[in-house]
Design a protein around this motif. Structure first.
Motif, PDB file in Angstrom:
ATOM      1  N   GLY A 121       0.812  -1.207   0.000  1.00  0.00           N
ATOM      2  CA  GLY A 121       0.000   0.000   0.000  1.00  0.00           C
ATOM      3  C   GLY A 121       0.844   1.256   0.000  1.00  0.00           C
ATOM      4  O   GLY A 121       2.055   1.229   0.202  1.00  0.00           O
ATOM      5  N   SER A 122       0.145   2.390  -0.207  1.00  0.00           N
ATOM      6  CA  SER A 122       0.828   3.682  -0.239  1.00  0.00           C
ATOM      7  C   SER A 122      -0.157   4.720   0.288  1.00  0.00           C
ATOM      8  O   SER A 122      -1.131   4.363   0.960  1.00  0.00           O
ATOM      9  N   TYR A 123       0.099   5.990  -0.024  1.00  0.00           N
ATOM     10  CA  TYR A 123      -0.778   7.052   0.449  1.00  0.00           C
ATOM     11  C   TYR A 123      -1.837   7.382  -0.590  1.00  0.00           C
ATOM     12  O   TYR A 123      -1.804   6.876  -1.711  1.00  0.00           O
ATOM     13  N   ASN A 124      -2.737   8.248  -0.199  1.00  0.00           N
ATOM     14  CA  ASN A 124      -3.821   8.676  -1.081  1.00  0.00           C
ATOM     15  C   ASN A 124      -4.696   7.502  -1.514  1.00  0.00           C
ATOM     16  O   ASN A 124      -5.274   7.515  -2.591  1.00  0.00           O
ATOM     17  N   ASN A 125      -4.749   6.479  -0.672  1.00  0.00           N
ATOM     18  CA  ASN A 125      -5.506   5.257  -0.977  1.00  0.00           C
ATOM     19  C   ASN A 125      -5.003   4.557  -2.235  1.00  0.00           C
ATOM     20  O   ASN A 125      -5.770   3.891  -2.929  1.00  0.00           O
ATOM     21  N   PHE A 126      -3.727   4.728  -2.524  1.00  0.00           N
ATOM     22  CA  PHE A 126      -3.124   4.005  -3.629  1.00  0.00           C
ATOM     23  C   PHE A 126      -2.531   2.709  -3.109  1.00  0.00           C
ATOM     24  O   PHE A 126      -2.069   2.626  -1.980  1.00  0.00           O
ATOM     25  N   PHE A 127      -2.518   1.704  -3.956  1.00  0.00           N
ATOM     26  CA  PHE A 127      -1.761   0.502  -3.647  1.00  0.00           C
ATOM     27  C   PHE A 127      -1.042   0.067  -4.918  1.00  0.00           C
ATOM     28  O   PHE A 127      -1.497   0.334  -6.028  1.00  0.00           O
ATOM     29  N   ARG A 128       0.059  -0.594  -4.728  1.00  0.00           N
ATOM     30  CA  ARG A 128       0.940  -0.915  -5.849  1.00  0.00           C
ATOM     31  C   ARG A 128       1.114  -2.410  -5.959  1.00  0.00           C
ATOM     32  O   ARG A 128       1.190  -3.118  -4.944  1.00  0.00           O
ATOM     33  N   MET A 129       1.192  -2.887  -7.203  1.00  0.00           N
ATOM     34  CA  MET A 129       1.477  -4.297  -7.456  1.00  0.00           C
ATOM     35  C   MET A 129       2.721  -4.373  -8.323  1.00  0.00           C
ATOM     36  O   MET A 129       2.857  -3.609  -9.282  1.00  0.00           O
ATOM     37  N   PHE A 130       3.584  -5.311  -8.013  1.00  0.00           N
ATOM     38  CA  PHE A 130       4.810  -5.491  -8.794  1.00  0.00           C
ATOM     39  C   PHE A 130       4.837  -6.918  -9.303  1.00  0.00           C
ATOM     40  O   PHE A 130       4.832  -7.866  -8.508  1.00  0.00           O
ATOM     41  N   ILE A 176      -3.034   3.197   2.858  1.00  0.00           N
ATOM     42  CA  ILE A 176      -3.396   1.783   2.835  1.00  0.00           C
ATOM     43  C   ILE A 176      -2.233   1.028   3.464  1.00  0.00           C
ATOM     44  O   ILE A 176      -1.170   0.864   2.871  1.00  0.00           O
ATOM     45  N   LEU A 177      -2.469   0.578   4.680  1.00  0.00           N
ATOM     46  CA  LEU A 177      -1.411  -0.116   5.396  1.00  0.00           C
ATOM     47  C   LEU A 177      -1.557  -1.629   5.298  1.00  0.00           C
ATOM     48  O   LEU A 177      -0.585  -2.356   5.378  1.00  0.00           O
ATOM     49  N   HIS A 178      -2.797  -2.104   5.160  1.00  0.00           N
ATOM     50  CA  HIS A 178      -3.060  -3.542   5.242  1.00  0.00           C
ATOM     51  C   HIS A 178      -3.677  -4.031   3.943  1.00  0.00           C
ATOM     52  O   HIS A 178      -4.688  -3.491   3.485  1.00  0.00           O
ATOM     53  N   THR A 179      -3.045  -5.042   3.388  1.00  0.00           N
ATOM     54  CA  THR A 179      -3.578  -5.657   2.168  1.00  0.00           C
ATOM     55  C   THR A 179      -3.452  -7.169   2.324  1.00  0.00           C
ATOM     56  O   THR A 179      -2.608  -7.664   3.074  1.00  0.00           O
ATOM     57  N   ALA A 180      -4.278  -7.893   1.592  1.00  0.00           N
ATOM     58  CA  ALA A 180      -4.190  -9.357   1.623  1.00  0.00           C
ATOM     59  C   ALA A 180      -4.564  -9.893   0.259  1.00  0.00           C
ATOM     60  O   ALA A 180      -5.402  -9.311  -0.434  1.00  0.00           O
TER      61      ALA A 180
END
Lengths: 409, 532
Positions: free
Chosen positions: B445-454, B504-508
Motif C-alpha cells: 500500500g501507499s498514500y492517497n488510498n493508492f496501492f501498488r502491485m509489482f 493503505i497499510l493492510h492488504t491481503a
C-alpha cells in the motif's frame, strides 16, 4: 504547520536571500556550494533536532508511545549530537535540552542516564556555526573578526555530514519550508505556574550562578525525570538561556553573538508570539529585550536573518502557558503588532494535528527582517535598553522563583 | 554284412514310406496362452499410449483456450492451475482488476473504533478476517459460485462478528492497554471448525469459530424454551432428536495467552507444525504451544542490559512456511535475521543476517528511519522473503545475505519530502506487503488510498486506487500515476496533492485466486480479476 498564501511571498523572499548570499559569495565555486549547503545542512539539522525533541515531548495522555518510534527519534538525536560534538565544541553554553518525559512503561528506559547531556553544549553550536558561515560573504561587520575566530575554532569536516550537497541543494526549497515550521521546545518557556510577577519586579536580579548549576544538576537526571514534566524542564532551559546572558554582564559582541545566535532561534519563537498577540507572555518578551538592545542586530547579514527566520514558530502549547502572565499589557502595550497577521498557534499546532494536505502548503517564514527593523527603531535608544533589561531581570527572578518552587516540591 | 542285407532295404519297392514328420514342437497350452496374451498386451499398451498422447494434446489446447476461466479449470485440471496463474500476473497487461465489493461505513467521518488494523485470508481463501481498532474481529465468507454465473467469483458476506479484545488498564504503570487488534493469523483447518489467533498489544487469544445448524429437541425435563417442566406432567420418556435450525456461527475463545510480553506485540506467526506459534514484541520473541497458555519460551531477546543503549527494536517476525525450525525477524535498522531453533534454545545468535549496504547517494538524516522494516513475509514456496521499508519493497533469496535479489520502489517521490513526513509522523507508518498465490506478484500500500502491485516475472508495476469513485460493480480499475516532474499530465496526481491521511497499510491476497482485499482507513475493498 504550513502557512497561508502570504507566507509564500516570504518564502520567495527567503529563497531570494539565499540566492543573494550565493551571488555575494560569488568567488570560488568550490566554496560557494559548500558554504550554502553547509548553511542549509546545518539549518536542516537544527530543524530536525528541534522536531525530534518536540516529538519526544508530546505524549498521548493515556496511551504509551511506540517504543520503536522513540528509539528512532533518539537515534536521530544522538546522531546529530555526535555530529555536533565532532564539529568541535564552542563555549559550552548551558542549554539543557528538555529531556523527553519518560514513558513509565519502559521499566529500564527510565533509569537511563541522560544521553543528551552533551546536547547542552551542542545545541547552540549550529547557530554559532551559522554565524561564521554567513558572515564572511556579507559586508564587514563588527562581529566578523570574532566569528572568523569562531570559524577557525570549528573545523567542521563536511565529509562527516550525512546529507550530500546535491540533496541539500534540491532540498533547498524544501528545507526552506522544513525549517521554519517546527517549534523549539527547549527554548520556549512555559512556566507551569504563573509566577507572581509584581513581586518579581521588585526583587533585584540576583546573581544567576546557582541557576546554571541547578540546571546542570538537572541534566544527569534528565531522562529519568518523571516529576518534572515538559513545562518545568522548558522553564529550566529558559532560565539557563536567560542566565547565560546575564552572567556576562558586559557582553562583548563575540560573547553575545553566540548567545544571540543561540537565543535567536528560541527568541524568534517567542518573539513572534509576542509580536502577534500583544498580550503575549512577558517571559518571551523579556528574552526579546537583550536581542533588541544589540545594535548589531539590525545589520546582521541576510544569513543571520535566515538564521532567525529558520527558527521555528513556537508551539501552540507553550504559548498557551505564557498567556497566563499578566505583565504583557503593562510592558508591551506600545508595541506595534500590525505587521503580524498570522497565528503561531495554527502553524505550530499542525505539528500535532493531522497534516493531511500539509505538504501542499509552505511553512510560515518569519518576517525576520521586518521584525528586526521594527525592533531596531523603537529600541535603539539607551532608555529602552534600561527598561529592556528590567523586564529581563524580572523574567529571571520569576524563573528563579519557579525553580525554587519546583525544587521545593 | 552282406550285400544282400543292404539291398534289401534298397530294392524293396514299395510304397513310399510316409516319413513320419517331425512332430511339431508344440508347447504346452499355458505357454501358448501366455504368448497370445503377450501380444494382446502389447497391442493394448500401444493403443493406450496413443490415446494418452491424444489426451495430453487435448488438454494443452484446452488450457490455452480456457485460460481465464480459472475456477472451472481448477476443478477439472488441478495440476494445470499453476500454469494459469503464472500467465495471469498482477502487473501483466492481461490482468485487469475490477471492483467487487466495499465494506464499511460510507460517511467520511471515521469513528476511531472502526479503523481497520489487520486483514487476513484463511488458508483456503474462503474466509476473510479483519480486525479493527475497537477490538472487534469481523469474518467474511465467500459465497459458493453459482452455476448460472460461473465467471463471477463469489462475494464475501459477513460470516461472524465478535469482540476479541477489550481495553484494559495497567494499574501498575498507569497506562491504558489498547484493544486494537494488531494481527490475526488463521490456523490450518483440521476439522469442521475454524481457528484463528488474534492479538492486541499484550494478549493473544485463540478463537474457535464453529457453525451450528442443528439443535436437539425433545428433552424430557425441559421445555423448548428452557424452563423446567413440572415433573407431574412428565408421563412418557422420549429420546431427544436433532432438528435443523438456522445457521448460527459461534466464536468462542479457547485459549488466552497473556502476561508474557512487556512491550507491544507486533507479530504472531503459526508454525508449519501447527503446534507452536511465535509472538514478537519490540524486544523479545516468545514461542508458545497452542495447547498451553500459561507458559511460553523466550527464543530471542535483544534487550540491552542498560536501556540507554537501546538503538534497535524488533519490528516483525515470521516462521518459515515449510521448515518448522526456521524463523526470521526484522529490525528497525533494516536488518533481517534468520534463526534456526535447532542451534540453541535462545536464538540471540542468528544463523543468517540479511542486510543491504546503504546507498551512499541516498544518505540523509532519515536514512535510518526509512530503512526500518515494517513487514516481512515469506513466499509461499519458502525460497524467498519480502521486506517492506518505508520507500521500497525488497525480495531476498534466503541463500544470499548480502543484498536483495529484487528491489521495487513504492513511492520514491516521497524521498524529497522526508522532512515534512518526519514532522507529521507519517514516516513512522507501518506498511504491510503480501505475495500472490504463486509468488509471481507482490502488493503493498501507499498514500492517497493508492496501492501498488509489482509483477516479478514481467517486471511491470501498476498503481491502483481504492476509492468510492471507482466503486461501480465490476468496473475496471484505472491505473493511477503520480507525477514527479514539473510537467503534470492529465489524470496524474502531483505529489503535493496526495492525501497523507488516506493510507493503505493492510492488504491481503487470496491464496489461490486473483482476489485482493485492501483496507483503507475504515473501509475494506475487495477487488477481483476481470473475467471474460
Amino acid at each position: 504547520m504550513f502557512g497561508k498564501g502570504a507566507k509564500r511571498k516570504l518564502d520567495e523572499d527567503e529563497e531570494g536571500l539565499e540566492g543573494k548570499t550565493l551571488e555575494v559569495a560569488g568567488g570560488g565555486l568550490g566554496l560557494v556550494p559548500e558554504g550554502l549547503s553547509k548553511v542549509s545542512y546545518t539549518l536542516q539539522r537544527q530543524t530536525i533536532f528541534n522536531i525530534s525533541l518536540m516529538k519526544l515531548y508530546s505524549q498521548r495522555p493515556l496511551g504509551e508511545p511506540s517504543l520503536e518510534r522513540r528509539v528512532l527519534i533518539n537515534n536521530m538525536l544522538r546522531r546529530i549530537q555526535d555530529e555536533l560534538k565532532q564539529e568541535g565544541s564552542l563555549r559550552p553554553l548551558l542549554l539543557p535540552p528538555s529531556p523527553p518525559p519518560d514513558d513509565p512503561m519502559d521499566e529500564g528506559f527510565r533509569e537511563a542516564p541522560p544521553s543528551f547531556g552533551v546536547l547542552s553544549a551542542a545545541a547552540p553550536q549550529p547557530s554559532a556555526l551559522l554565524m561564521p558561515a554567513i558572515i564572511p560573504p556579507p559586508s564587514p561587520h563588527p562581529m566578523v573578526p570574532p566569528n572568523g575566530l569562531a570559524s577557525q575554532a570549528c573545523p567542521a569536516p563536511l565529509e562527516s555530514c550525512l546529507t550530500p550537497a546535491s540533496l541539500l541543494e534540491e532540498d533547498g526549497g524544501d528545507s526552506a519550508f522544513c525549517t521554519p515550521s517546527p517549534p523549539t521546545p527547549p527554548l520556549s518557556p512555559p512556566p507551569a505556574q504563573p509566577p507572581p510577577l509584581p513581586s518579581a519586579l521588585l526583587s533585584p536580579a540576583s546573581p544567576r550562578v546557582p541557576a546554571p548549576a541547578s540546571s546542570n544538576d538537572g541534566l544527569p537526571s534528565a531522562l529519568s525525570d518523571m516529576e518534572l514534566g515538559p513545562p518545568t524542564a522548558i522553564t529550566r532551559t529558559a532560565a539557563a538561556n536567560t542566565t547565560t546572558v546575564t552572567t556576562s554582564p558586559s557582553p562583548t559582541p563575540l560573547t553575545q553573538s553566540p548567545h544571540l545566535a543561540s537565543l535567536s532561534p528560541s527568541l524568534a519563537g517567542p518573539l513572534r508570539d509576542y509580536k502577534t498577540a500583544g498580550a503575549k507572555p512577558e517571559a518571551a518578551g523579556a528574552e526579546l529585550r537583550p536581542m533588541d538592545t544589540l545594535p548589531t542586530l539590525p545589520t546582521l547579514p541576510p544569513g543571520g536573518l535566515v538564521d532567525i527566520s529558520s527558527s521555528p514558530s513556537s508551539p501552540s502549547s507553550p504559548s498557551g502557558f505564557l498567556s497566563d502572565l499578566a505583565l504583557d499589557d503593562v510592558l508591551f502595550a506600545d508595541i506595534d503588532t500590525s505587521m503580524y497577521d498570522f497565528d503561531p498557534c495554527t502553524t505550530a499546532g499542525a505539528v500535532g494535528a493531522t497534516a493531511g494536505g500539509g505538504l501542499t502548503k509552505l511553512p510560515p517564514v518569519v518576517t525576520a527582517d521586518d521584525l528586526l527593523k521594527s525592533l531596531a527603531s523603537p529600541y535603539s535608544g539607551p532608555a529602552p535598553q534600561v527598561s529592556a533589561n528590567q523586564p529581563f531581570k524580572i523574567d529571571l527572578t520569576e524563573l528563579d522563583h519557579i525553580m525554587e518552587v519546583l525544587v521545593g516540591s | 554284412m552282406g550285400r544282400g542285407e543292404n539291398i534289401a532295404h534298397l530294392v524293396q519297392p514299395g510304397r513310399r514310406q510316409k516319413t513320419q514328420q517331425e512332430p511339431l514342437d508344440v508347447d504346452p497350452l499355458i505357454i501358448r496362452f501366455l504368448r497370445t496374451f503377450r501380444e494382446i498386451l502389447k497391442f493394448v499398451l500401444f493403443s493406450y499410449t496413443v490415446l494418452f498422447g491424444a489426451l495430453l494434446l487435448a488438454r494443452t489446447t484446452q488450457q490455452t483456450r480456457v485460460s481465464s476461466s480459472k475456477s472451472r479449470a481448477r476443478d477439472r485440471y488441478p495440476l494445470s492451475e499453476p500454469l494459469i496463474m503464472a500467465g495471469a500476473g498482477g502487473g501483466n497487461s492481461d490482468v485487469q482488476w475490477c471492483f467487487s465489493q466495499v465494506k464499511g461505513a460510507i460517511d467520511d467521518d471515521v469513528a476511531e473504533a472502526d479503523i481497520i488494523s489487520t486483514v487476513e485470508f484463511n488458508h483456503s481463501g474462503e474466509l476473510l478476517a479483519t480486525g479493527d481498532k475497537g477490538g472487534r474481529v469481523v469474518i467474511f465468507q465467500q459465497e459458493p459460485e453459482t452455476k448460472n454465473q460461473p465467471q463471477c467469483r463469489g462475494e464475501y458476506n459477513v460470516y461472524s462478528t465478535f469482540q476479541s479484545h477489550e481495553p484494559e488498564f495497567d494499574y501498575l504503570k498507569s497506562l491504558e492497554i489498547e484493544e486494537k487488534i494488531n494481527k490475526i493469523r488463521w490456523l490450518p483447518q483440521k476439522n469442521a471448525a475454524q481457528f484463528l489467533l488474534s492479538t492486541n498489544d499484550k494478549t493473544i487469544k485463540l478463537w474457535k469459530i464453529s457453525e451450528r445448524d442443528k439443535r436437539p429437541e425433545g428433552y424430557n425435563l425441559k421445555e423448548e424454551d428452557g424452563r423446567y417442566r413440572d415433573l407431574n406432567t412428565v408421563t412418557t420418556l422420549r429420546v431427544p432428536v436433532f432438528r435443523p435450525m438456522d445457521l448460527m456461527v459461534e466464536a468462542s475463545p479457547r485459549r488466552v495467552f497473556a502476561n508474557a510480553h512487556t512491550y507491544h506485540i507486533n507479530s504472531i506467526s503459526v508454525n508449519s507444525d501447527c503446534e507452536t506459534y511465535l509472538s514478537a514484541d519490540d524486544l523479545r520473541i516468545n514461542l508458545w504451544n497452542l495447547e498451553i497458555n500459561d507458559r511460553s519460551f523466550n527464543i530471542v531477546d535483544i534487550k540491552p542490559a542498560n536501556m540507554e543503549e537501546l538503538t534497535e527494536v524488533i519490528t516483525a517476525a515470521e516462521f518459515h512456511p515449510n521448515q518448522c525450525n526456521t524463523f526470521v525477524y526484522s529490525s528497525s535498522k533494516g536488518t533481517i535475521r534468520l534463526c534456526d531453533m535447532r542451534a540453541s534454545a535462545l536464538c540471540d545468535k542468528h544463523t543468517k543476517q540479511f542486510e543491504e549496504p546503504e546507498d551512499p547517494n541516498n544518505r540523509s538524516f532519515f536514512s535510518e528511519i526509512i530503512s526500518s522494516i515494517s513487514d516481512v513475509k515469506f513466499s509461499h514456496s519458502g525460497r524467498y522473503m519480502m521486506t517492506r521499508d518505508y520507500l521500497s519493497v525488497k525480495i531476498w533469496d534466503l541463500n544470499m545475505e548480502s543484498r536483495p535479489v529484487e528491489t521495487y520502489q513504492v513511492h520514491e517521490y516521497l524521498r524529497s519530502k522526508l522532512c515534512s513526513l518526519y514532522e507529521n509522523d507519517c514516516i513512522f507508518d507501518k506498511f504491510e506487503c503480501c505475495w500472490n498465490g504463486n509468488d509471481s506478484v507482490v502488493m503493498t500500500g501507499s498514500y492517497n488510498n493508492f496501492f501498488r502491485m509489482f509483477d516479478r516475472g514481467y517486471r511491470q508495476d501498476v498503481t491502483l486506487e481504492a476509492s468510492r469513485e471507482n466503486s461501480k460493480p465490476r468496473s475496471v480499475l484505472k491505473p493511477r500515476k503520480v507525477s514527479t516532474g514539473g510537467k503534470r499530465k492529465k489524470d496524474e496526481i502531483s505529489v503535493d496533492s496526495l492525501d497523507f491521511n488516506k493510507k493503505i497499510l493492510h492488504t491481503a491476497w487470496h491464496p489461490l485466486d486473483n482476489i485482493i482485499a485492501v483496507a483503507t482507513t475504515n473501509n475494506l475493498y475487495i477487488f477481483q480479476e476481470k473475467l471474460n
